[in-house]
Design a protein around this motif. Structure first.
Motif, PDB file in Angstrom:
ATOM      1  N   GLY A 137       0.807  -1.217   0.000  1.00 43.93           N
ATOM      2  CA  GLY A 137       0.000   0.000   0.000  1.00 43.93           C
ATOM      3  C   GLY A 137       0.833   1.256   0.000  1.00 43.93           C
ATOM      4  N   THR A 139       0.161   5.979   0.290  1.00 46.32           N
ATOM      5  CA  THR A 139      -0.783   7.082   0.473  1.00 46.32           C
ATOM      6  C   THR A 139      -0.567   8.109  -0.626  1.00 46.32           C
ATOM      7  OG1 THR A 139       0.740   8.185   2.006  1.00 46.32           O
ATOM      8  CG2 THR A 139      -1.001   6.818   2.970  1.00 46.32           C
ATOM      9  N   ARG A 164      -5.447   6.464   1.298  1.00 43.98           N
ATOM     10  CA  ARG A 164      -4.658   5.252   1.426  1.00 43.98           C
ATOM     11  C   ARG A 164      -5.074   4.267   0.338  1.00 43.98           C
ATOM     12  NH1 ARG A 164      -1.814   4.173   5.629  1.00 43.98           N
ATOM     13  NH2 ARG A 164      -3.133   5.378   7.039  1.00 43.98           N
ATOM     14  N   VAL A 166      -4.275   0.405  -1.406  1.00 44.10           N
ATOM     15  CA  VAL A 166      -3.668  -0.918  -1.285  1.00 44.10           C
ATOM     16  C   VAL A 166      -3.983  -1.689  -2.557  1.00 44.10           C
ATOM     17  CG1 VAL A 166      -3.553  -3.071   0.044  1.00 44.10           C
ATOM     18  CG2 VAL A 166      -3.888  -0.895   1.221  1.00 44.10           C
ATOM     19  N   SER A 184      -7.281   8.016   4.855  1.00 42.23           N
ATOM     20  CA  SER A 184      -6.032   7.677   5.541  1.00 42.23           C
ATOM     21  C   SER A 184      -6.286   7.207   6.965  1.00 42.23           C
ATOM     22  CB  SER A 184      -5.091   8.884   5.546  1.00 42.23           C
ATOM     23  OG  SER A 184      -5.674   9.983   6.248  1.00 42.23           O
ATOM     24  N   GLU A 187      -7.313   1.743   8.508  1.00 38.54           N
ATOM     25  CA  GLU A 187      -6.092   0.955   8.653  1.00 38.54           C
ATOM     26  C   GLU A 187      -5.804   0.162   7.383  1.00 38.54           C
ATOM     27  OE1 GLU A 187      -6.262  -1.562  12.037  1.00 38.54           O
ATOM     28  OE2 GLU A 187      -5.941   0.066  13.466  1.00 38.54           O
ATOM     29  N   GLU A 188      -4.517   0.002   7.106  1.00 36.64           N
ATOM     30  CA  GLU A 188      -4.122  -0.723   5.901  1.00 36.64           C
ATOM     31  C   GLU A 188      -4.625  -2.157   5.930  1.00 36.64           C
ATOM     32  OE1 GLU A 188       0.146  -1.725   4.114  1.00 36.64           O
ATOM     33  OE2 GLU A 188      -0.353   0.414   3.992  1.00 36.64           O
TER      34      GLU A 188
END
Length: 356
Positions: A137, A139, A164, A166, A184, A187-188
């Protein structure tokens, strides 16, 4: 001899030709129909032209809205021998057309063009009959507007709002298999969980699990795909049967006793994999393939390159248009990867490790 300006015009026309070749009108009409955004009345900026325009924004990141529209119209005229006699629309008219279109058609277009492109004979795109793919991932920075502030500021220290992203990419070709994005503040690991939908039983998923943990590992393994993840602190895992290549089996309690294979690496990192049989893939083979996870760098870095200077990555000023622009960037990147691999295939070469 052509002047520099003439060469520039030819390059611009070829870029527009690239768009119309890889995104033919028939495909755009299909996307428009599926998205439910077909016009009920004739417009100066119909949906298909607006889609081409949004894609062109990705190719001409150093141009403003008006300049990109002129380049698009000139390129379409050059390609089709069509001559337009009306004045190109203003920036405000273009913005209204983009708003009418929305992000959904570009998302649908991405779904139509995405996917692995490696041929079965491309040996570097396979390992033990599996297709290595990488998840990672990044940003992207967006202009600071009241609407875009909803994307959030990472760690509270960023100067601009960020999105963000991924994605999962095929290692051998760098082609995108799937992608998703969000605020953002998301959470990833949450975004990564969405991408489990793209995993297949013939894939080997490479990733660093430090920020995801065993929960995502378990969920990914349940899809039937094989996993090869880098971790720290694997020396705390219980040691079972050892193999001659230096790897060993382990059955962590956090995985309900499901077996995995642990491969020590130099330094503090270890590899864990669901490929528990060394006869299928040795520790050295897996370590070499794991080192190729950098393939995602080229895909994710391309989203950043030459976009309005060092600070701002995207140019859109509202969340819907940001989403539209991101899907367009991903579409153009994917099309470029596929063309690169087609060219390599015609030349009898491999597009493994080729960079955009």
């Amino acid at each position: 001899m052509k002047t520099p300006s003439e060469d520039g015009r030819l390059a611009d026309q070829l870029s527009i030709g690239f768009l119309t070749s890889v995104f033919p009108i028939s495909l755009l009409d299909e996307v428009i129909g599926v998205s439910g955004c077909a016009e009920r009345r004739r417009r100066a900026l119909p949906a298909r032209l607006t889609i081409y325009y949004v894609l062109a924004l990705c190719l001409f990141s150093d141009k403003n809205y008006d300049q990109v529209m002129r380049l698009l119209l000139n390129g379409l005229a050059w390609r089709s021998r069509w001559v337009y006699t009306w004045e190109p629309p203003s920036a405000s008219a273009i913005s209204r057309a983009r708003a009418r279109l929305g992000a959904e058609p570009l998302r649908v277009l991405f779904c139509r063009v995405t996917g692995p492109v490696a041929e079965p004979q491309a040996s570097r795109s396979w390992l033990a009959g599996l297709r290595p793919v990488t998840m990672d991932g990044t940003t992207l920075v967006v202009p600071e507007t009241r609407d875009n502030s909803a994307f959030g500021y990472p760690d509270g220290a960023a100067r601009f709002p960020c999105v963000r992203v991924v994605a999962v990419a095929e290692n051998g070709t760098h082609a995108l298999i799937d992608a998703t994005f969000g605020s953002s503040a998301v959470e990833e690991r949450t975004l990564a969980r969405r991408l489990l939908r793209c995993l297949e039983s013939d894939m080997l998923l490479l990733a660093r699990s430090g920020r995801w943990g065993f929960e995502l590992w378990r969920q990914a393994a349940e899809t039937g795909t094989h996993l090869l993840w880098g971790v720290t602190g694997a020396d705390a895992l219980p040691i079972g049967r050892s193999f001659e290549d230096g790897s060993y089996l382990s059955r962590p309690a956090g995985l309900g006793g499901a077996p995995l294979r642990v491969i020590p690496l130099p330094g503090a990192e270890w590899l864990i994999t669901t490929l528990v049989d060394p006869g299928q893939a040795s520790a050295s083979e897996l370590a070499a393939r794991y080192a190729e996870r950098w393939v995602m760098d080229s895909a994710l870095a391309w989203l950043h390159s030459d976009r309005r200077g060092p600070a701002i990555t995207l140019r859109s000023r509202s969340p819907e248009m940001v989403a539209q622009e991101i899907w367009a960037l991903l579409c153009v990147y994917q099309a470029m990867r596929e063309l690169t691999c087609q060219a390599a295939s015609h030349e009898g070469a491999s597009c493994t490790c080729a960079r955009v």
